[in-house]
Design an enzyme around this catalytic site. Sequence first.
Site, PDB file in Angstrom:
ATOM      1  N   TRP A 153      40.069  28.676  45.296  1.00  0.00           N
ATOM      2  CA  TRP A 153      39.692  27.682  46.306  1.00  0.00           C
ATOM      3  C   TRP A 153      40.514  27.776  47.591  1.00  0.00           C
ATOM      4  CZ3 TRP A 153      44.408  25.486  46.619  1.00  0.00           C
ATOM      5  CH2 TRP A 153      45.195  25.474  45.461  1.00  0.00           C
ATOM      6  N   ASN A 154      41.668  28.468  47.555  1.00  0.00           N
ATOM      7  CA  ASN A 154      42.599  28.329  48.697  1.00  0.00           C
ATOM      8  C   ASN A 154      42.204  29.126  49.927  1.00  0.00           C
ATOM      9  OD1 ASN A 154      43.245  30.637  47.183  1.00  0.00           O
ATOM     10  ND2 ASN A 154      45.386  30.586  47.826  1.00  0.00           N
ATOM     11  N   LYS A 177      31.758  34.498  41.609  1.00  0.00           N
ATOM     12  CA  LYS A 177      31.989  33.093  41.260  1.00  0.00           C
ATOM     13  C   LYS A 177      33.157  32.585  42.091  1.00  0.00           C
ATOM     14  CE  LYS A 177      34.440  30.802  38.449  1.00  0.00           C
ATOM     15  NZ  LYS A 177      34.797  29.743  39.415  1.00  0.00           N
ATOM     16  N   GLU A 180      34.962  26.303  42.492  1.00  0.00           N
ATOM     17  CA  GLU A 180      33.998  25.191  42.586  1.00  0.00           C
ATOM     18  C   GLU A 180      34.481  24.124  43.574  1.00  0.00           C
ATOM     19  OE1 GLU A 180      34.789  26.732  39.791  1.00  0.00           O
ATOM     20  OE2 GLU A 180      32.807  27.536  39.353  1.00  0.00           O
ATOM     21  N   GLY A 230      43.763  34.686  41.579  1.00  0.00           N
ATOM     22  CA  GLY A 230      44.081  33.353  41.066  1.00  0.00           C
ATOM     23  C   GLY A 230      45.441  33.350  40.404  1.00  0.00           C
ATOM     24  N   SER A 231      45.567  32.558  39.349  1.00  0.00           N
ATOM     25  CA  SER A 231      46.891  32.385  38.740  1.00  0.00           C
ATOM     26  C   SER A 231      47.182  33.467  37.700  1.00  0.00           C
ATOM     27  CB  SER A 231      46.977  31.007  38.081  1.00  0.00           C
ATOM     28  OG  SER A 231      46.022  30.921  37.055  1.00  0.00           O
ATOM     29  N   GLU A 252      44.755  39.982  41.679  1.00  0.00           N
ATOM     30  CA  GLU A 252      45.665  39.538  42.740  1.00  0.00           C
ATOM     31  C   GLU A 252      46.103  38.145  42.324  1.00  0.00           C
ATOM     32  OE1 GLU A 252      47.373  37.675  45.155  1.00  0.00           O
ATOM     33  OE2 GLU A 252      45.511  37.437  46.281  1.00  0.00           O
ATOM     34  N   LEU A 253      47.341  38.052  41.827  1.00  0.00           N
ATOM     35  CA  LEU A 253      47.795  36.801  41.200  1.00  0.00           C
ATOM     36  C   LEU A 253      48.857  36.142  42.080  1.00  0.00           C
ATOM     37  CD1 LEU A 253      47.743  38.301  37.606  1.00  0.00           C
ATOM     38  CD2 LEU A 253      45.908  37.153  38.837  1.00  0.00           C
ATOM     39  N   CYS A 286      49.294  32.642  48.434  1.00  0.00           N
ATOM     40  CA  CYS A 286      50.000  33.455  47.434  1.00  0.00           C
ATOM     41  C   CYS A 286      51.101  34.316  48.051  1.00  0.00           C
ATOM     42  CB  CYS A 286      49.012  34.310  46.659  1.00  0.00           C
ATOM     43  SG  CYS A 286      47.935  35.247  47.744  1.00  0.00           S
ATOM     44  N   GLU A 383      55.856  29.425  40.717  1.00  0.00           N
ATOM     45  CA  GLU A 383      55.319  29.504  42.078  1.00  0.00           C
ATOM     46  C   GLU A 383      55.067  28.085  42.582  1.00  0.00           C
ATOM     47  OE1 GLU A 383      51.362  31.166  42.140  1.00  0.00           O
ATOM     48  OE2 GLU A 383      51.602  31.798  44.214  1.00  0.00           O
ATOM     49  N   GLU A 460      43.464  45.553  47.712  1.00  0.00           N
ATOM     50  CA  GLU A 460      42.230  45.222  48.420  1.00  0.00           C
ATOM     51  C   GLU A 460      42.515  45.434  49.900  1.00  0.00           C
ATOM     52  OE1 GLU A 460      41.870  41.119  46.714  1.00  0.00           O
ATOM     53  OE2 GLU A 460      40.064  41.993  45.842  1.00  0.00           O
TER      54      GLU A 460
HETATM   55  P1  NAD Z   1      43.791  27.797  37.665  1.00  0.00           P
HETATM   56  O1  NAD Z   1      44.594  28.862  37.026  1.00  0.00           O
HETATM   57  O2  NAD Z   1      43.121  26.794  36.781  1.00  0.00           O
HETATM   58  O3  NAD Z   1      42.633  28.428  38.570  1.00  0.00           O
HETATM   59  C1  NAD Z   1      42.848  29.435  39.522  1.00  0.00           C
HETATM   60  C2  NAD Z   1      41.478  30.004  39.858  1.00  0.00           C
HETATM   61  O4  NAD Z   1      40.951  30.646  38.717  1.00  0.00           O
HETATM   62  C3  NAD Z   1      40.442  28.931  40.224  1.00  0.00           C
HETATM   63  O5  NAD Z   1      39.631  29.433  41.255  1.00  0.00           O
HETATM   64  C4  NAD Z   1      39.625  28.733  38.973  1.00  0.00           C
HETATM   65  O6  NAD Z   1      38.282  28.394  39.244  1.00  0.00           O
HETATM   66  C5  NAD Z   1      39.685  30.106  38.353  1.00  0.00           C
HETATM   67  N1  NAD Z   1      39.657  30.044  36.902  1.00  0.00           N
HETATM   68  C6  NAD Z   1      40.312  29.186  36.088  1.00  0.00           C
HETATM   69  N2  NAD Z   1      40.054  29.465  34.800  1.00  0.00           N
HETATM   70  C7  NAD Z   1      39.210  30.516  34.806  1.00  0.00           C
HETATM   71  C8  NAD Z   1      38.580  31.275  33.792  1.00  0.00           C
HETATM   72  N3  NAD Z   1      38.795  31.032  32.492  1.00  0.00           N
HETATM   73  N4  NAD Z   1      37.758  32.278  34.152  1.00  0.00           N
HETATM   74  C9  NAD Z   1      37.535  32.565  35.461  1.00  0.00           C
HETATM   75  N5  NAD Z   1      38.123  31.898  36.468  1.00  0.00           N
HETATM   76  C10 NAD Z   1      38.946  30.888  36.144  1.00  0.00           C
HETATM   77  O7  NAD Z   1      44.709  27.115  38.651  1.00  0.00           O
HETATM   78  P2  NAD Z   1      44.548  26.021  39.805  1.00  0.00           P
HETATM   79  O8  NAD Z   1      44.947  24.672  39.288  1.00  0.00           O
HETATM   80  O9  NAD Z   1      43.259  26.125  40.524  1.00  0.00           O
HETATM   81  O10 NAD Z   1      45.720  26.550  40.704  1.00  0.00           O
HETATM   82  C11 NAD Z   1      46.997  26.555  40.074  1.00  0.00           C
HETATM   83  C12 NAD Z   1      47.769  27.757  40.357  1.00  0.00           C
HETATM   84  O11 NAD Z   1      46.991  28.944  40.441  1.00  0.00           O
HETATM   85  C13 NAD Z   1      48.431  27.655  41.687  1.00  0.00           C
HETATM   86  O12 NAD Z   1      49.542  26.823  41.596  1.00  0.00           O
HETATM   87  C14 NAD Z   1      48.740  29.098  41.952  1.00  0.00           C
HETATM   88  O13 NAD Z   1      49.912  29.445  41.261  1.00  0.00           O
HETATM   89  C15 NAD Z   1      47.594  29.846  41.365  1.00  0.00           C
HETATM   90  N6  NAD Z   1      46.599  30.266  42.375  1.00  0.00           N
HETATM   91  C16 NAD Z   1      46.795  31.438  42.994  1.00  0.00           C
HETATM   92  C17 NAD Z   1      45.913  31.847  43.982  1.00  0.00           C
HETATM   93  C18 NAD Z   1      46.095  33.157  44.691  1.00  0.00           C
HETATM   94  O14 NAD Z   1      45.680  33.266  45.833  1.00  0.00           O
HETATM   95  N7  NAD Z   1      46.657  34.168  44.063  1.00  0.00           N
HETATM   96  C19 NAD Z   1      44.837  31.040  44.326  1.00  0.00           C
HETATM   97  C20 NAD Z   1      44.653  29.827  43.648  1.00  0.00           C
HETATM   98  C21 NAD Z   1      45.546  29.454  42.664  1.00  0.00           C
END
Ligand code: NAD
Length: 478
Positions: A153-154, A177, A180, A230-231, A252-253, A286, A383, A460
């Site tokens: 989402w960020n 995807k 949301e 994501g995370s 890319e975490l 990130c 983080e 990327e």
């Molecule tokens: P989260 O781990 O729940 O989700 C991160 C992303 O992954 C979201 O877009 C979510 O929709 C997606 N996601 C979650 N579970 C998934 C699954 N099983 N399959 C596919 N996609 C899935 O975390 P959050 O609460 O949204 O964010 C928390 C932490 O995530 C942040 O504090 C940060 O550390 C990390 N994050 C990193 C980035 C990045 O740019 N690398 C971006 C967003 C969040």
Amino acid sequence: MNTPYDTLYLFIDGKWIGTEGRATATVVNPATESLIGQVPLATSGDLDRALEVAGQSFELWRRTVPAERASILKRAADLILQRASHIAAQMTLEEGKPIAEAMDEVTRAAEYFEWFAESARRIDGRVVPANRPGVLQIVTRQAIGPVAAFTPWNFPAITPARKLSAALAAGCSVILKPGEESPATALALARALDDAGLPKGVLQVVFGVPDEVSSQLIASPIIRKVTFTGSVPIGRLLSKRAAEGVKPITLELGGHGPVLVFDDADVERAAVEGVANRFRGTGQVCISSTRFLIQRGVYPQFVDHFVSAARALRVGNGLHPHTQVGPLANLRQLAKMEELVADAVAKGAQVLAGGESLPGPGFFFAPTVLANVPMDARVMHEEPFGPIAILRPFDELEDALSEANRLPYGLSAYAFTRSARTAMEVGERLEAGMIGINQYRIVATELPFGGLKDSGHGSEGGTEGIEHYLTNKFISQA
Ligand code: NAD
């Protein structure tokens, strides 16, 4: 500014599909806490349809000549730029970042489509001399297959743009995807690609329960490549799922970016630009600088500049042109900042600025500067992904490097010094995929973007960014 929020859809088989009896998730404006939209969540049947179409459209798109793929991507870039103010307003409404940052992001997203349009025309191969007479050996690179792409989402424009532009240029079909919580921005990119003439079904966009969507898409034999931003925990999970099907994955975490400021640095610049970098995107970035490690001789001077710049930041609704720091994107993020600061303070950290949530409505947290943070505080390991900066003094280069490299993350790192020797040494020894020396602006379309260690693998952007969407094949002809 009074832009209405777009209606939200799934984009499957070239059709824009509304809620139509499906479950939905609500989209909240994080600056006002008002509900602004309902995003339809794909059913298992929707995902099956998307998979089938991704397989069929791949056969068409991989055979579309590169010049045609390139011209569609360029047209999409032009449309994104023409629609930039509208797309940026959608982003600010759903994610909260200041409108100027949103405009910058949309512009840079368009640049990725331009850049990879050019790359489409440069996917060449090799003729390898044979060690037997009369044999012709040709190495070709071909599109790897349908891609499942997951973005957070960020950065709702640039993260999908990095993946879509390279994958589509390579000749792959994509099921994207996006997060949301900020769906309209990614849909606006899809709309630009659709209007630019991308054949129906080559790109599809779905929303859903993330775990259900990723399980179903990654398990399908139609998907040949996975990419996720994501995370770290979710990256690990998707990596395991991809491994089950022997599918490559680009990850890319997260990060916890160290900044090394040496005695000989331009200290004011390192501090003032450090504040801009740390609090951009309300710290939900990130590659953000998070741990500022400052050589003891300039520590007091750095702290003064940093704290006064942090206190001067204007926090507010991102739609107001004077806002420099918007709200956090969601309530989870706000709760996490409160926890991290409370934990650090309970263990002895000193709050030099901010440290608390701001009165609502909206998920606002004051730009926070912490000093003397003990090593057992959670924020020294996790983080922060929010508006918290950590300041620590160091004595020798070795101390700074060992603190910088202590964590399992390895995404971004920064150093400020006027010594060419120190710059070379830290550039060589910092364990990070992206390093800024005497500057924080490290991202460029032309450069690879990606991390080391737990921050993921694969790049990327840059000339490297298309490679993951291609596979090698040789033809040895007698
Ligand atoms: P989260 O781990 O729940 O989700 C991160 C992303 O992954 C979201 O877009 C979510 O929709 C997606 N996601 C979650 N579970 C998934 C699954 N099983 N399959 C596919 N996609 C899935 O975390 P959050 O609460 O949204 O964010 C928390 C932490 O995530 C942040 O504090 C940060 O550390 C990390 N994050 C990193 C980035 C990045 O740019 N690398 C971006 C967003 C969040």
